[in-house]
Motif scaffolding. Sequence first.
Motif, PDB file in Angstrom:
ATOM      1  N   PRO A   1     -16.041  14.347  22.248  1.00 49.95           N
ATOM      2  CA  PRO A   1     -16.645  14.148  20.917  1.00 49.95           C
ATOM      3  C   PRO A   1     -16.154  15.172  19.907  1.00 49.95           C
ATOM      4  N   GLU A   2     -15.924  16.394  20.371  1.00 51.45           N
ATOM      5  CA  GLU A   2     -15.456  17.442  19.458  1.00 51.45           C
ATOM      6  C   GLU A   2     -14.082  17.104  18.883  1.00 51.45           C
ATOM      7  N   GLN A   3     -13.209  16.550  19.715  1.00 51.54           N
ATOM      8  CA  GLN A   3     -11.882  16.164  19.216  1.00 51.54           C
ATOM      9  C   GLN A   3     -11.985  15.058  18.172  1.00 51.54           C
TER      10      GLN A   3
ATOM     11  N   ASN B   1     -13.090  -2.208  19.334  1.00 52.21           N
ATOM     12  CA  ASN B   1     -13.365  -3.534  19.872  1.00 52.21           C
ATOM     13  C   ASN B   1     -14.690  -4.063  19.345  1.00 52.21           C
ATOM     14  N   ALA B   2     -14.830  -5.377  19.354  1.00 54.78           N
ATOM     15  CA  ALA B   2     -16.041  -6.015  18.849  1.00 54.78           C
ATOM     16  C   ALA B   2     -17.271  -5.483  19.572  1.00 54.78           C
ATOM     17  N   GLY B   3     -18.311  -5.151  18.797  1.00 48.84           N
ATOM     18  CA  GLY B   3     -19.556  -4.651  19.353  1.00 48.84           C
ATOM     19  C   GLY B   3     -19.572  -3.171  19.638  1.00 48.84           C
ATOM     20  N   MET B   4     -18.469  -2.463  19.357  1.00 47.15           N
ATOM     21  CA  MET B   4     -18.358  -1.058  19.737  1.00 47.15           C
ATOM     22  C   MET B   4     -18.879  -0.103  18.661  1.00 47.15           C
ATOM     23  N   ARG B   5     -19.096  -0.584  17.439  1.00 43.39           N
ATOM     24  CA  ARG B   5     -19.577   0.315  16.387  1.00 43.39           C
ATOM     25  C   ARG B   5     -20.908   0.945  16.779  1.00 43.39           C
ATOM     26  N   ARG B   6     -21.799   0.145  17.297  1.00 41.80           N
ATOM     27  CA  ARG B   6     -23.113   0.649  17.684  1.00 41.80           C
ATOM     28  C   ARG B   6     -22.986   1.719  18.758  1.00 41.80           C
ATOM     29  N   VAL B   7     -22.082   1.517  19.719  1.00 43.31           N
ATOM     30  CA  VAL B   7     -21.893   2.472  20.802  1.00 43.31           C
ATOM     31  C   VAL B   7     -21.327   3.782  20.277  1.00 43.31           C
ATOM     32  N   LEU B   8     -20.290   3.687  19.431  1.00 44.88           N
ATOM     33  CA  LEU B   8     -19.619   4.897  18.961  1.00 44.88           C
ATOM     34  C   LEU B   8     -20.476   5.661  17.959  1.00 44.88           C
TER      35      LEU B   8
ATOM     36  N   ILE C   1       0.857  -1.191   0.000  1.00 42.25           N
ATOM     37  CA  ILE C   1       0.000   0.000   0.000  1.00 42.25           C
ATOM     38  C   ILE C   1       0.889   1.236   0.000  1.00 42.25           C
ATOM     39  N   GLN C   2       0.887   1.963  -1.093  1.00 42.20           N
ATOM     40  CA  GLN C   2       1.751   3.127  -1.225  1.00 42.20           C
ATOM     41  C   GLN C   2       1.216   4.299  -0.396  1.00 42.20           C
ATOM     42  N   PRO C   3       2.100   5.195   0.056  1.00 38.20           N
ATOM     43  CA  PRO C   3       1.678   6.305   0.922  1.00 38.20           C
ATOM     44  C   PRO C   3       0.477   7.093   0.419  1.00 38.20           C
ATOM     45  N   PRO C   4       0.381   7.434  -0.868  1.00 42.49           N
ATOM     46  CA  PRO C   4      -0.794   8.214  -1.299  1.00 42.49           C
ATOM     47  C   PRO C   4      -2.111   7.469  -1.136  1.00 42.49           C
ATOM     48  N   GLN C   5      -2.047   6.133  -1.087  1.00 45.74           N
ATOM     49  CA  GLN C   5      -3.267   5.339  -0.956  1.00 45.74           C
ATOM     50  C   GLN C   5      -3.616   5.012   0.498  1.00 45.74           C
ATOM     51  N   ARG C   6      -2.760   5.368   1.414  1.00 46.57           N
ATOM     52  CA  ARG C   6      -3.000   5.007   2.809  1.00 46.57           C
ATOM     53  C   ARG C   6      -4.071   5.905   3.420  1.00 46.57           C
ATOM     54  N   ARG C   7      -5.054   5.269   4.042  1.00 46.24           N
ATOM     55  CA  ARG C   7      -6.168   5.991   4.629  1.00 46.24           C
ATOM     56  C   ARG C   7      -5.861   6.402   6.071  1.00 46.24           C
ATOM     57  N   ARG C   8      -6.556   7.422   6.533  1.00 47.63           N
ATOM     58  CA  ARG C   8      -6.396   7.895   7.908  1.00 47.63           C
ATOM     59  C   ARG C   8      -7.280   7.061   8.829  1.00 47.63           C
ATOM     60  N   GLY C   9      -6.688   6.558   9.881  1.00 47.74           N
ATOM     61  CA  GLY C   9      -7.456   5.745  10.810  1.00 47.74           C
ATOM     62  C   GLY C   9      -7.101   6.081  12.243  1.00 47.74           C
ATOM     63  N   MET C  10      -7.892   5.582  13.171  1.00 50.42           N
ATOM     64  CA  MET C  10      -7.575   5.743  14.575  1.00 50.42           C
ATOM     65  C   MET C  10      -8.258   4.649  15.383  1.00 50.42           C
ATOM     66  N   TYR C  11      -7.638   4.332  16.519  1.00 45.43           N
ATOM     67  CA  TYR C  11      -8.265   3.409  17.456  1.00 45.43           C
ATOM     68  C   TYR C  11      -9.127   4.217  18.406  1.00 45.43           C
ATOM     69  N   LEU C  12     -10.358   3.738  18.632  1.00 41.26           N
ATOM     70  CA  LEU C  12     -11.281   4.439  19.515  1.00 41.26           C
ATOM     71  C   LEU C  12     -12.190   3.415  20.179  1.00 41.26           C
ATOM     72  N   SER C  13     -12.468   3.626  21.454  1.00 48.04           N
ATOM     73  CA  SER C  13     -13.422   2.787  22.153  1.00 48.04           C
ATOM     74  C   SER C  13     -14.157   3.636  23.176  1.00 48.04           C
ATOM     75  N   GLY C  14     -15.296   3.150  23.640  1.00 49.40           N
ATOM     76  CA  GLY C  14     -16.096   3.907  24.587  1.00 49.40           C
ATOM     77  C   GLY C  14     -16.462   3.080  25.800  1.00 49.40           C
ATOM     78  N   TYR C  15     -16.381   3.706  26.973  1.00 51.04           N
ATOM     79  CA  TYR C  15     -16.721   3.034  28.226  1.00 51.04           C
ATOM     80  C   TYR C  15     -17.437   4.031  29.125  1.00 51.04           C
ATOM     81  N   GLY C  16     -18.616   3.674  29.578  1.00 57.66           N
ATOM     82  CA  GLY C  16     -19.337   4.530  30.508  1.00 57.66           C
ATOM     83  C   GLY C  16     -19.592   5.920  29.979  1.00 57.66           C
ATOM     84  N   GLY C  17     -19.837   6.050  28.677  1.00 58.76           N
ATOM     85  CA  GLY C  17     -20.095   7.349  28.084  1.00 58.76           C
ATOM     86  C   GLY C  17     -18.860   8.174  27.805  1.00 58.76           C
ATOM     87  N   ARG C  18     -17.669   7.609  28.052  1.00 64.60           N
ATOM     88  CA  ARG C  18     -16.409   8.313  27.796  1.00 64.60           C
ATOM     89  C   ARG C  18     -15.685   7.661  26.629  1.00 64.60           C
TER      90      ARG C  18
END
Length: 329
Positions: free
Chosen positions: A253-255, A267-274, A201-218
Amino acid sequence: MSAVAWMNYGALAGALALSAAAAALPRSSDPRSPSGPQDTAARAPGGIAAKENPAALEDHAGAAVALLDFRRIASASSVADALLVELCEPDRIVAFTGYGARRSPRGYRYAGKARVEDIADIEVLLALRPDLILLNGYGDPRPIARLREAGLTVYDLGPMRGLAALVRNAHEIAALVGHPERGRRFATALAHGMAAVAADIQPPQRRRGMYLSGYGGRLFGGTAGTSYHDVLASAGLVDAAASAHRDWPEYTPEQILTLDPDVLVTNAGMRRVLCGQAGLDRLRACSAAGGVVELDDALLGDPGPAMLDAARIVRAAVYGAPPALGGGE
């Protein structure tokens, strides 16, 4: 190439450089000033650990541990679990962590051994009669001090901070069990494997991603200086959070909306939460097909060799399977 893209490439290249250094065992790691894979590789090793045939290794808390013929080794961290099964003869291992046995993707390899649930339970550890305990310290020296006061030999592998720390720990454990060549082979293979996951995967094709999870509304993440960042980079993603954050930040959320990555890894099952949270449903990742990649948290959160498995799954979910080696028409 953007600065963040260079950071991702540098992290993997740094781990490769570190794995190639046969005797490059670090003296210490300061949790107050954590470093990523690139920084760790750039630091010159020092002290007794840099000698060609050291009589002892200085662990990450500054304690010298003599290199003896250890025959009853107990693991008190998930990273030590995973590295011991790769680097040490099974009959020399008396215990793995209970967490690793239950949650690790490779936990089946821990069968038939005692389980360490809590290093505060000194009586249980004493009953195992270990001549070496391996663990990853997290800044509070008191638990390790109590183990040493009880007469136990402890080697502190330092904080679990992703690929560079794992490569370093592999060299250290291999030296402690008397097989430094195993550490060199394992570390080199792991670092090469991580770098190869999305090499096409060449640099111009690389997508922006991030790890994110939610616990207790945070909202919590894992970025530069963690295994989550290394999984993203290995999978061919540019870590969208790495330019402004490091370690395990808590986000507003703003960030998240400002970063607005193409891909969320969670994490598994977190799409619905986020994506069900007010405002976050506007994220491009939440509205795009395949924009959210979910993995079992025992795999995605594993800072050991399972990082390679996680990176391969993320890469396949985002870009599809890599081309077959040597493939033709």
